[in-house]
Design an enzyme around this catalytic site. Structure first.
Site, mmCIF file in Angstrom:
data_model
loop_
_atom_site.group_PDB
_atom_site.id
_atom_site.type_symbol
_atom_site.label_atom_id
_atom_site.label_comp_id
_atom_site.label_asym_id
_atom_site.label_seq_id
_atom_site.Cartn_x
_atom_site.Cartn_y
_atom_site.Cartn_z
ATOM 1 N N LYS A 180 43.708 33.969 41.463
ATOM 2 C CA LYS A 180 44.957 33.808 42.218
ATOM 3 C C LYS A 180 45.270 32.321 42.448
ATOM 4 O O LYS A 180 44.504 31.464 42.046
ATOM 5 C CB LYS A 180 44.865 34.579 43.548
HETATM 6 C C1 LIG Z 1 44.234 40.674 43.204
HETATM 7 C C2 LIG Z 1 45.091 41.766 43.659
HETATM 8 C C3 LIG Z 1 44.699 42.675 44.670
HETATM 9 C C4 LIG Z 1 43.304 42.770 45.220
HETATM 10 O O1 LIG Z 1 42.739 41.605 45.645
HETATM 11 P P1 LIG Z 1 41.147 41.444 45.698
HETATM 12 O O2 LIG Z 1 41.015 40.187 46.508
HETATM 13 O O3 LIG Z 1 40.669 41.282 44.303
HETATM 14 O O4 LIG Z 1 40.580 42.623 46.391
HETATM 15 C C5 LIG Z 1 45.620 43.612 45.097
HETATM 16 N N1 LIG Z 1 46.851 43.678 44.583
HETATM 17 C C6 LIG Z 1 47.256 42.854 43.604
HETATM 18 C C7 LIG Z 1 48.640 42.989 43.066
HETATM 19 C C8 LIG Z 1 46.381 41.885 43.101
HETATM 20 O O5 LIG Z 1 46.788 41.099 42.104
#
Ligand SMILES: *Cc1c(COP(=O)(O)O)cnc(C)c1O
Length: 380
Positions: A180
């Protein structure tokens, strides 16, 4: 090998982590609050609750709005499965509403068609980093008395009509997974402007414990009360120190991602049968992903072959996402099947994510495009 995404960590980040390791607090300490305040301040939200990951943040949000057995929550099919899984954790039913074929964002008309007397909430996903049409979503939510939750895991730093993601819904969910915009290793956060939701999120993160100072005074300093069922979804100070240090670099990170997107947009104009997603003039896109639609029916190559040949040239591609309702768990548990969301299903066969991350150098992005041209050219 150029991966499709990668974190960027500098000496300042490392120092921030080392400072916490030398301090008195490894968890539930001052770095957690400092990170919460930094993110809340950045997006302009009243409250923020940091948790162990984005999925825990989604789960906490479903708890906070009281989703329970039989409650329906409308979600898009083109997202990471956690967006729908969090509804199931609470005993609820995720109801899939199809996406717009140009933006791949949840289609407001499809939402309205899926509303029933059991519908309690909508989870919008700012797919790839582009905010949804929040005016339309809020008006649907208000007229049907639904909660609006925004999964903005792709969209830290994005804006809709000049308003930052994190303030556009009743609650907004961020992830700080390494892929991210900014990372804390693992980590997540919920932002909200509602004090009662903030309190519920706070308790849920820590076993449902409420620390009522009045009760403690009356019943002794050892006293605490489990007022709801909660989990251990706490995040460490170590992670939060990294996250806060990363947040300082977010403006630079976003600038670079936009630059890469601009380059890809321009370069793709010369490649037949490849089309970028449409971006609304009302948003500032955060470009977590750069997704291209490839018309494989007119290209003389399959997606699998394209992936393999690009990989041989050292370029990693990806697909975001397999429509959630097509996973075998959902087919088994909720009787979903192909045909439920025809737009998402069709587009799933076409989409490819190109490398997109802060550390992607000019020569790397040029290589991505020249390799694409070579591979597609070879299969004319
Ligand atoms: C990354 C992501 C999540 C989950 O996040 P984590 O920190 O990996 O649990 C949920 N929704 C979307 C759209 C994501 O890209």
């Amino acid at each position: 090998m150029i991966p499709y995404g990668r974190q960027f960590i500098d000496d300042e980040d490392m120092q921030a982590v080392v400072d916490v390791l030398r301090s008195d607090w490894l968890t539930t300490g001052p770095a957690v609050e400092a990170f919460e305040q930094a993110v809340a301040g950045y997006v302009g939200a009243e409250y923020a609750v940091a948790v162990s990951n984005g999925t825990a943040a989604l789960h906490a949000a479903m708890h906070a709005i009281g989703i329970g057995p039989g409650d329906e929550v409308i979600v898009p099919p083109l997202t990471f499965a956690a967006t729908a899984n969090c509804v199931v954790y609470q005993g609820g039913v995720p109801v899939f509403a199809d996406v717009d074929p140009q933006t791949l964002l949840i289609n407001p008309e499809a939402i309205e068609a899926k509303i029933t007397p059991r519908t309690r909430a909508i989870i919008a996903v700012d797919y790839a980093g582009q905010p949804c049409d929040y005016d339309a979503l809020r008006s649907i939510a208000e007229s049907h008395k639904l909660k609006l939750v925004a999964d903005v895991c792709h969209a830290l730093g994005a804006e809709y009509k000049g308003h930052a993601t994190g303030t556009l819904a009743d609650m907004s969910i961020f992830s700080f997974h390494p892929v991210k915009h900014i990372t804390s290793g693992e980590g997540g956060m919920v932002t909200t402007n509602y004090p009662e939701l903030y309190q519920r999120l706070h308790r849920f993160r820590n076993h449902g414990i409420s620390v009522d100072h009045h009760q403690r005074q009356e019943k002794g300093t050892w006293f605490y009360e489990i007022s709801d069922l909660g989990y251990n979804y706490r995040i460490t100070d170590i992670q939060c120190a990294l996250g806060r240090s990363q947040l300082k670099k977010l403006p630079e990170f976003l600038k670079r991602r936009k630059k890469i997107a601009e380059y890809y947009d321009g370069a793709l104009k010369d490649i037949a049968h490849l089309t970028p997603l449409t971006v609304s003039p009302e948003v500032s896109h955060a470009y977590h992903l750069y997704v291209v639609k490839c018309d494989f029916e007119h290209l003389q190559i399959t997606r699998a072959k394209l992936f393999q040949e690009m990989r041989e040239k050292g370029v990693g591609l990806n697909v975001h996402y397999i429509p959630v309702h097509l996973h075998s768990f959902y087919q088994r548990a909720f009787n979903t099947a192909g045909g439920l969301c025809p737009v998402a299903e069709k587009v799933y066969d076409q989409i490819v994510s190109l490398p997109m991350f802060y550390g992607l150098k000019d020569e790397d992005m040029h290589r991505v495009i020249s390799c694409l041209k070579e591979v597609l050219g070879k299969h004319q």
